[in-house]
Design an enzyme around this catalytic site. Structure first.
Site, short mmCIF file in Angstrom:
data_model
loop_
_atom_site.label_atom_id
_atom_site.label_comp_id
_atom_site.label_asym_id
_atom_site.label_seq_id
_atom_site.Cartn_x
_atom_site.Cartn_y
_atom_site.Cartn_z
N CYS A 1 -73.61 -23.52 8.05
CA CYS A 1 -74.94 -22.76 8.38
C CYS A 1 -76.30 -22.87 7.74
CB CYS A 1 -74.32 -21.24 7.59
SG CYS A 1 -72.97 -20.30 8.20
N HIS B 1 -79.77 -16.48 3.98
CA HIS B 1 -78.63 -16.49 5.05
C HIS B 1 -77.89 -15.38 5.19
CE1 HIS B 1 -75.59 -17.84 7.78
NE2 HIS B 1 -74.32 -17.89 6.73
N ASN C 1 -73.30 -12.71 11.46
CA ASN C 1 -73.59 -13.99 10.92
C ASN C 1 -73.62 -14.86 12.31
OD1 ASN C 1 -73.53 -16.53 9.92
ND2 ASN C 1 -71.91 -16.39 8.56
N1 ACO Z 1 -60.38 -4.79 9.06
C1 ACO Z 1 -59.61 -4.18 8.47
N2 ACO Z 1 -58.84 -4.80 7.22
C2 ACO Z 1 -58.99 -6.02 7.03
C3 ACO Z 1 -59.87 -6.69 7.96
C4 ACO Z 1 -60.38 -6.04 9.10
N3 ACO Z 1 -61.56 -6.77 10.04
N4 ACO Z 1 -59.59 -8.11 7.45
C5 ACO Z 1 -59.11 -7.87 6.32
N5 ACO Z 1 -58.74 -6.70 6.25
C6 ACO Z 1 -57.92 -6.44 4.99
C7 ACO Z 1 -56.88 -7.47 4.69
O1 ACO Z 1 -55.74 -7.64 5.42
C8 ACO Z 1 -56.82 -7.03 2.99
O2 ACO Z 1 -55.66 -5.92 3.19
P1 ACO Z 1 -54.19 -5.96 2.10
O3 ACO Z 1 -55.17 -5.50 0.84
O4 ACO Z 1 -53.63 -4.91 2.38
O5 ACO Z 1 -54.02 -7.39 2.06
C9 ACO Z 1 -57.97 -6.08 2.73
O6 ACO Z 1 -58.57 -5.87 4.08
C10 ACO Z 1 -58.84 -6.82 1.91
O7 ACO Z 1 -59.17 -8.20 2.28
P2 ACO Z 1 -59.87 -9.10 1.70
O8 ACO Z 1 -59.96 -10.50 2.30
O9 ACO Z 1 -59.69 -9.14 0.18
O10 ACO Z 1 -61.61 -8.50 1.75
P3 ACO Z 1 -62.77 -9.23 0.96
O11 ACO Z 1 -63.37 -7.88 0.31
O12 ACO Z 1 -62.60 -10.37 0.26
O13 ACO Z 1 -63.74 -9.44 2.27
C11 ACO Z 1 -64.54 -11.35 3.76
C12 ACO Z 1 -63.05 -10.34 3.28
C13 ACO Z 1 -65.36 -9.99 4.71
C14 ACO Z 1 -64.18 -12.10 4.72
C15 ACO Z 1 -65.21 -11.70 2.59
O14 ACO Z 1 -64.43 -12.32 1.80
C16 ACO Z 1 -66.45 -12.46 2.86
O15 ACO Z 1 -67.45 -11.99 3.70
N6 ACO Z 1 -66.47 -13.87 2.47
C17 ACO Z 1 -67.52 -14.77 3.01
C18 ACO Z 1 -67.21 -15.25 4.27
C19 ACO Z 1 -68.52 -15.96 4.69
O16 ACO Z 1 -69.63 -15.62 4.34
N7 ACO Z 1 -68.31 -16.97 5.71
C20 ACO Z 1 -69.18 -17.73 6.47
C21 ACO Z 1 -69.86 -18.60 5.41
S1 ACO Z 1 -71.21 -19.51 6.10
C22 ACO Z 1 -70.61 -20.76 7.22
O17 ACO Z 1 -71.22 -21.77 7.01
C23 ACO Z 1 -69.91 -20.33 8.40
#
Ligand code: ACO
Length: 334
Positions: free
Chosen positions: A115, A256, A286
């Site tokens: 990114c 970003h 994103n």
């Molecule tokens: N809808 C509903 N529930 C979901 C979803 C969804 N789409 N996705 C995950 N869940 C559930 C999980 O299964 C979990 O359930 P459980 O507690 O029963 O196991 C619960 O929601 C919590 O999941 P977490 O993974 O703990 O959620 P978190 O608060 O960490 O959010 C997320 C996840 C949004 C991916 C976050 O970690 C994030 O944004 N991380 C950064 C990602 C990022 O920025 N990536 C790009 C970087 S830049 C690049 O170069 C590409």
């Protein structure tokens, strides 16, 4: 000898027509609008029609950018495309864009830095202008991220969208305006946390890589989240300290757009009022290399940038890769 400063003299964009809302995703994966908005701040994203490829978007953003400032494609000497989703491994997307926009006097290349691809391309183009060798550098950030998503991974499926932005870099007519400072970093510690494992030279496409979903993005969201907040905030603060800027001096912070919570946590670490932060992740999700030029476009469009404004840009992405830019806005308000 005084330095030739590079300045952004135009901004353009392209967003595919097709929009998928969170409600639309509810029909594809087990998710809800409420979960997506609460955890990410995203409400909708644009999706490119299959088969068109990155150069379709990148060339349209480039044309929009040049049209706005009345520069002919034949005047462009360099095209840099920051991307993680080129049409193909080779030729580069820059070559395809060059042909599509008829930039008949240009050379160019793609720049891959997750990114951070746009920020790294912007600062590379800046050095080309500063060297005095090049006068009109087109810097594009363009990604078709939806190709990397599988409904089998719902936590990643909701995060990304497709889009492209482009800026024109030229020597600044006012030596006080333009791109003043930047810092770029990479750390390969990030490899296991954010990657597309298959399709490259280590794991070329086979039936097995397809079966194992290795051609889709994998991420350890929580780890990426922590590194993103720390590194984006640290590099932004470093830019401010190095340039003797107080928070009150800053007009706009352009981070970003990976997750609204990452952006808010960054602003908090910087002790910056959120009103000084441009946020459009709700509309586009994103778009990886597209996020920063799309933010600059929206800021111009919304009248949030005026000549002389002090702006900090910060990026974070796969690698890990991250960076910051300090600039003083050089374009007249429209
Ligand atoms: N809808 C509903 N529930 C979901 C979803 C969804 N789409 N996705 C995950 N869940 C559930 C999980 O299964 C979990 O359930 P459980 O507690 O029963 O196991 C619960 O929601 C919590 O999941 P977490 O993974 O703990 O959620 P978190 O608060 O960490 O959010 C997320 C996840 C949004 C991916 C976050 O970690 C994030 O944004 N991380 C950064 C990602 C990022 O920025 N990536 C790009 C970087 S830049 C690049 O170069 C590409």
């Amino acid at each position: 000898m005084s330095l030739t400063r590079a300045a952004i003299t135009s901004v353009g964009r392209f967003l595919p027509k097709r929009i998928l809302t969170n409600k639309d995703l509810e029909g594809i994966i087990d998710t809800s609008d409420e979960w997506i908005v609460q955890r990410t701040g995203i409400r909708s994203r644009h999706c490119l029609e299959p088969g068109l490829g990155n150069s379709y978007m990148a060339s349209r953003a480039a044309k929009d950018c040049l049209k706005r400032v009345g520069v002919l494609p034949s005047e462009i000497d360099t095209i840099i495309v920051g991307t993680i989703s080129p049409d193909m491994f080779f030729p580069s997307t820059a070559c395809l864009v060059q042909k599509m926009i008829r930039a008949n006097n240009a050379w160019g290349f793609d720049l891959s830095a997750g990114c951070s691809g746009f920020l790294f391309a912007l600062t590379t183009g800046t050095m080309f202008i500063e060297s005095g060798r090049y006068k009109k550098v087109l810097v594009i950030g363009s990604d078709v991220n939806t190709i990397y998503l599988t409904p089998e991974d719902r936590s990643t499926y909701v995060l990304f969208g497709d889009g492209a932005g482009a800026v024109l870099l030229e020597p600044s007519v006012d030596p006080d305006l333009g791109i003043i400072d930047f810092e770029k970093r990479i750390d390969g510690v990030g490899e296991p946390y954010l990657q597309v494992k298959g399709g490259g030279s280590r794991r070329p496409a086979t039936l097995e890589t397809v079966k194992n979903n290795e051609h889709f993005v994998y991420q350890d969201g929580k780890t990426v989240f922590k590194y993103a907040v720390k590194n984006m905030a640290d590099v932004a603060v470093a830019m401010m300290e190095r340039n003797n800027l107080q928070n009150s001096d800053l007009d706009l912070f352009v981070p970003h757009q990976a997750n609204l919570r990452i952006i808010e946590a960054c602003a908090k670490r910087m002790d910056l009022d959120i009103s000084k932060v441009i946020i459009n992740i709700d509309k586009y999700a994103n778009t990886t290399c597209g996020t920063i030029p799309l933010c600059l476009y929206d800021a111009v469009d919304q009248g949030r940038l005026k000549k002389g404004d002090r702006v900090i840009i910060a990026s974070f992405g796969a690698g890990f890769s991250w960076g910051g830019v300090y600039l003083r806005w050089a374009m007249n308000s429209t």
